[in-house]
Design a protein around this motif. Structure first.
Motif, PDB file in Angstrom:
ATOM      1  N   ALA A  87       1.152  -1.699   0.004  1.00  0.00           N
ATOM      2  CA  ALA A  87       0.103  -0.224   0.117  1.00  0.00           C
ATOM      3  C   ALA A  87       0.907   2.020  -0.125  1.00  0.00           C
ATOM      4  CB  ALA A  87      -1.147  -0.015   0.893  1.00  0.00           C
ATOM      5  N   ALA A  88       1.684   1.001   0.513  1.00  0.00           N
ATOM      6  CA  ALA A  88       3.087   2.561   0.915  1.00  0.00           C
ATOM      7  C   ALA A  88       3.606   2.394  -0.059  1.00  0.00           C
ATOM      8  CB  ALA A  88       3.928   2.084   1.989  1.00  0.00           C
ATOM      9  N   ARG A  89       3.541   1.145  -1.488  1.00  0.00           N
ATOM     10  CA  ARG A  89       4.353   1.768  -2.846  1.00  0.00           C
ATOM     11  C   ARG A  89       3.241   2.338  -3.471  1.00  0.00           C
ATOM     12  NH1 ARG A  89       7.239  -2.946  -6.556  1.00  0.00           N
ATOM     13  NH2 ARG A  89       7.445  -1.779  -8.359  1.00  0.00           N
ATOM     14  N   VAL A  90       2.142   2.305  -3.530  1.00  0.00           N
ATOM     15  CA  VAL A  90       0.977   2.833  -4.066  1.00  0.00           C
ATOM     16  C   VAL A  90       0.972   3.785  -4.042  1.00  0.00           C
ATOM     17  CG1 VAL A  90      -1.487   2.332  -4.986  1.00  0.00           C
ATOM     18  CG2 VAL A  90      -0.409   0.228  -4.832  1.00  0.00           C
ATOM     19  N   LEU A  91       0.929   3.970  -2.457  1.00  0.00           N
ATOM     20  CA  LEU A  91       0.759   5.414  -2.461  1.00  0.00           C
ATOM     21  C   LEU A  91       2.250   6.591  -3.456  1.00  0.00           C
ATOM     22  CD1 LEU A  91      -0.592   5.527   1.346  1.00  0.00           C
ATOM     23  CD2 LEU A  91      -1.527   6.314  -0.458  1.00  0.00           C
ATOM     24  N   ALA A  92       3.590   5.832  -2.521  1.00  0.00           N
ATOM     25  CA  ALA A  92       4.800   7.007  -3.269  1.00  0.00           C
ATOM     26  C   ALA A  92       4.533   6.996  -4.418  1.00  0.00           C
ATOM     27  CB  ALA A  92       5.895   5.794  -2.743  1.00  0.00           C
ATOM     28  N   ALA A  93       4.057   5.695  -5.131  1.00  0.00           N
ATOM     29  CA  ALA A  93       3.891   5.969  -6.980  1.00  0.00           C
ATOM     30  C   ALA A  93       3.112   6.901  -6.503  1.00  0.00           C
ATOM     31  CB  ALA A  93       3.833   4.448  -7.630  1.00  0.00           C
ATOM     32  N   SER A  94       2.167   7.418  -6.565  1.00  0.00           N
ATOM     33  CA  SER A  94       0.538   8.225  -6.394  1.00  0.00           C
ATOM     34  C   SER A  94       1.512   9.300  -6.033  1.00  0.00           C
ATOM     35  CB  SER A  94      -0.243   7.733  -6.191  1.00  0.00           C
ATOM     36  OG  SER A  94       0.135   8.402  -4.714  1.00  0.00           O
ATOM     37  N   TRP A  95       2.126   9.881  -5.415  1.00  0.00           N
ATOM     38  CA  TRP A  95       2.750  11.091  -5.481  1.00  0.00           C
ATOM     39  C   TRP A  95       4.609  11.166  -5.915  1.00  0.00           C
ATOM     40  CZ3 TRP A  95       3.226   9.137   0.637  1.00  0.00           C
ATOM     41  CH2 TRP A  95       2.516   9.535   1.021  1.00  0.00           C
ATOM     42  N   GLY A  96       3.993  10.584  -7.077  1.00  0.00           N
ATOM     43  CA  GLY A  96       5.459  10.924  -7.973  1.00  0.00           C
ATOM     44  C   GLY A  96       6.533  10.146  -8.057  1.00  0.00           C
ATOM     45  N   VAL A  97       7.103   8.709  -7.210  1.00  0.00           N
ATOM     46  CA  VAL A  97       8.052   8.244  -6.916  1.00  0.00           C
ATOM     47  C   VAL A  97       8.404   6.953  -7.931  1.00  0.00           C
ATOM     48  CG1 VAL A  97       9.560   6.256  -5.240  1.00  0.00           C
ATOM     49  CG2 VAL A  97       7.940   8.515  -4.527  1.00  0.00           C
ATOM     50  N   ARG A  98       8.904   7.205  -8.858  1.00  0.00           N
ATOM     51  CA  ARG A  98       9.278   6.729 -10.081  1.00  0.00           C
ATOM     52  C   ARG A  98      11.021   5.721  -9.771  1.00  0.00           C
ATOM     53  NH1 ARG A  98       5.407   8.127 -10.401  1.00  0.00           N
ATOM     54  NH2 ARG A  98       3.913   9.655 -11.229  1.00  0.00           N
ATOM     55  N   ASP A  99      11.759   5.815  -8.169  1.00  0.00           N
ATOM     56  CA  ASP A  99      12.579   4.657  -9.125  1.00  0.00           C
ATOM     57  C   ASP A  99      12.394   3.667  -8.517  1.00  0.00           C
ATOM     58  OD1 ASP A  99      14.959   3.350  -7.678  1.00  0.00           O
ATOM     59  OD2 ASP A  99      16.321   5.286  -7.721  1.00  0.00           O
ATOM     60  N   GLU A 100      12.350   2.378  -9.047  1.00  0.00           N
ATOM     61  CA  GLU A 100      11.348   0.906  -9.330  1.00  0.00           C
ATOM     62  C   GLU A 100      12.534   0.407  -8.442  1.00  0.00           C
ATOM     63  OE1 GLU A 100       9.023  -2.256  -9.486  1.00  0.00           O
ATOM     64  OE2 GLU A 100       9.130  -0.055 -10.704  1.00  0.00           O
ATOM     65  N   GLU A 101      13.496   0.493  -7.529  1.00  0.00           N
ATOM     66  CA  GLU A 101      14.582   0.347  -6.448  1.00  0.00           C
ATOM     67  C   GLU A 101      13.937   0.459  -5.280  1.00  0.00           C
ATOM     68  OE1 GLU A 101      18.964  -1.019  -4.891  1.00  0.00           O
ATOM     69  OE2 GLU A 101      18.678   0.193  -6.606  1.00  0.00           O
ATOM     70  N   VAL A 102      13.878   1.814  -5.284  1.00  0.00           N
ATOM     71  CA  VAL A 102      12.795   2.250  -3.955  1.00  0.00           C
ATOM     72  C   VAL A 102      11.255   1.910  -3.343  1.00  0.00           C
ATOM     73  CG1 VAL A 102      12.452   4.729  -2.837  1.00  0.00           C
ATOM     74  CG2 VAL A 102      14.585   4.196  -3.777  1.00  0.00           C
ATOM     75  N   LEU A 103      11.030   1.758  -4.523  1.00  0.00           N
ATOM     76  CA  LEU A 103       9.440   0.806  -4.934  1.00  0.00           C
ATOM     77  C   LEU A 103       9.268   0.217  -4.137  1.00  0.00           C
ATOM     78  CD1 LEU A 103       7.810   3.180  -8.006  1.00  0.00           C
ATOM     79  CD2 LEU A 103       7.204   3.217  -5.715  1.00  0.00           C
ATOM     80  N   GLU A 104      10.590  -1.116  -4.678  1.00  0.00           N
ATOM     81  CA  GLU A 104      10.545  -2.075  -4.283  1.00  0.00           C
ATOM     82  C   GLU A 104      10.877  -2.531  -3.242  1.00  0.00           C
ATOM     83  OE1 GLU A 104      13.807  -4.671  -6.735  1.00  0.00           O
ATOM     84  OE2 GLU A 104      12.146  -4.049  -9.314  1.00  0.00           O
ATOM     85  N   ALA A 105      11.694  -1.671  -2.685  1.00  0.00           N
ATOM     86  CA  ALA A 105      11.936  -1.660  -1.401  1.00  0.00           C
ATOM     87  C   ALA A 105      11.377  -0.960  -0.099  1.00  0.00           C
ATOM     88  CB  ALA A 105      13.379  -0.391  -0.774  1.00  0.00           C
ATOM     89  N   ILE A 106      10.193   0.275  -0.584  1.00  0.00           N
ATOM     90  CA  ILE A 106       8.446  -0.078   0.648  1.00  0.00           C
ATOM     91  C   ILE A 106       8.338  -0.774   0.288  1.00  0.00           C
ATOM     92  CG2 ILE A 106       6.599   1.593   0.429  1.00  0.00           C
ATOM     93  CD1 ILE A 106       8.912   4.039  -1.155  1.00  0.00           C
ATOM     94  N   GLU A 107       7.899  -1.539  -0.706  1.00  0.00           N
ATOM     95  CA  GLU A 107       6.963  -1.852  -0.789  1.00  0.00           C
ATOM     96  C   GLU A 107       7.541  -3.575   0.101  1.00  0.00           C
ATOM     97  OE1 GLU A 107       5.087  -5.923  -3.931  1.00  0.00           O
ATOM     98  OE2 GLU A 107       5.897  -4.319  -4.589  1.00  0.00           O
ATOM     99  N   GLY A 108       8.728  -4.236  -0.021  1.00  0.00           N
ATOM    100  CA  GLY A 108       9.717  -5.447   0.914  1.00  0.00           C
ATOM    101  C   GLY A 108       9.763  -5.498   2.392  1.00  0.00           C
ATOM    102  N   HIS A 109       9.521  -4.342   2.438  1.00  0.00           N
ATOM    103  CA  HIS A 109      10.064  -3.871   3.895  1.00  0.00           C
ATOM    104  C   HIS A 109       9.624  -5.296   4.631  1.00  0.00           C
ATOM    105  CE1 HIS A 109       6.757  -1.412   4.854  1.00  0.00           C
ATOM    106  NE2 HIS A 109       7.609  -0.912   6.180  1.00  0.00           N
TER     107      HIS A 109
END
Length: 181
Positions: A87-109
C-alpha cells in the motif's frame, strides 16, 4: 529514475497519514537507512527516501489497505497489516516516486527483498534495528560496519525464527527470501 516531488512534500504527505509516534519511527528508520547505505557504498539519499515512505500506509484503516493493495494470499487475507508495504508503494508511486529500486524497497520492507536490491536491504535492516525499537543492535552494527548482506541475512533469519516460535503464519515472500539467503 528520479522522483518528481520534493522530500519535504513527501514528508508532509506521510506525516498527514501517520500517528506522531509512527512518524518518529519513520524518521529514525530513514536516517539509519541513509547511514547504512553510505557505509555500504549505496546511494544514501535513495535509502533515506525509501525509509521516509516505508510506513506511509501503516496507520491506515484495514479497508483502505485492502483497497490500495488487495490481498494476494491467505496470510494477507488474515493479516491485513501485511499489506502496508504494498500500500505504501502504491502511495509513493501516486506521489511521483518513479525509482523502481526505492519502490521495491518500500514494498519489500514487510517481507523482504531480493538481495540484489541494496536499498531494500538497507531499509529492511534499518526498520528492524532502529534504536527506538531497543532490539537487534548486532544487526545494526553489522550493517553500519559495511556488512549489509550479512546483517540482512541475520535479520530475515531472526524474523522467520521469531514468527515460527510465536506460531504466526509466515508470508510466502518472506519464506522465499529466507530460502534464497
Amino acid at each position: 529514475m528520479k522522483s518528481t516531488v520534493s522530500i519535504a512534500d513527501l514528508e508532509a504527505k506521510v506525516q498527514s497519514l501517520v500517528r506522531p509516534e509512527r512518524m518518529e519511527h519513520i524518521r529514525r528508520v530513514a536516517e539509519l537507512a541513509r547511514e547504512i547505505a553510505r557505509n555500504n557504498g549505496l546511494d544514501p539519499e535513495r535509502a533515506y527516501l525509501a525509509g521516509l515512505l516505508h510506513d506511509a500506509a501503516r496507520d491506515l484503516p484495514e479497508e483502505e489497505l485492502r483497497r490500495l493493495a488487495p490481498p494476494e494470499n491467505e496470510v494477507e487475507e488474515a493479516h491485513p497489516l501485511a499489506l502496508h508495504g504494498r500500500a505504501a508503494r502504491v502511495l509513493a508511486a501516486s506521489w511521483g516516486v518513479r525509482d523502481e529500486e526505492v519502490l521495491e524497497a518500500i514494498e519489500g520492507h514487510v517481507y523482504g527483498v531480493d538481495p540484489e536490491n541494496g536499498i531494500g536491504m538497507a531499509l529492511y535492516v534499518a526498520d528492524v534495528s532502529e534504536p527506538g525499537r531497543g532490539v537487534n543492535e548486532e544487526i545494526r552494527e553489522l550493517a553500519l560496519a559495511g556488512r549489509l548482506k550479512e546483517a540482512y541475512r541475520l535479520a530475515v533469519r531472526n524474523k522467520v525464527h521469531y514468527l515460527k516460535a510465536k506460531k504466526i503464519p509466515i508470508h510466502p515472500r518472506t519464506l522465499e527470501v529466507y530460502h534464497s539467503l
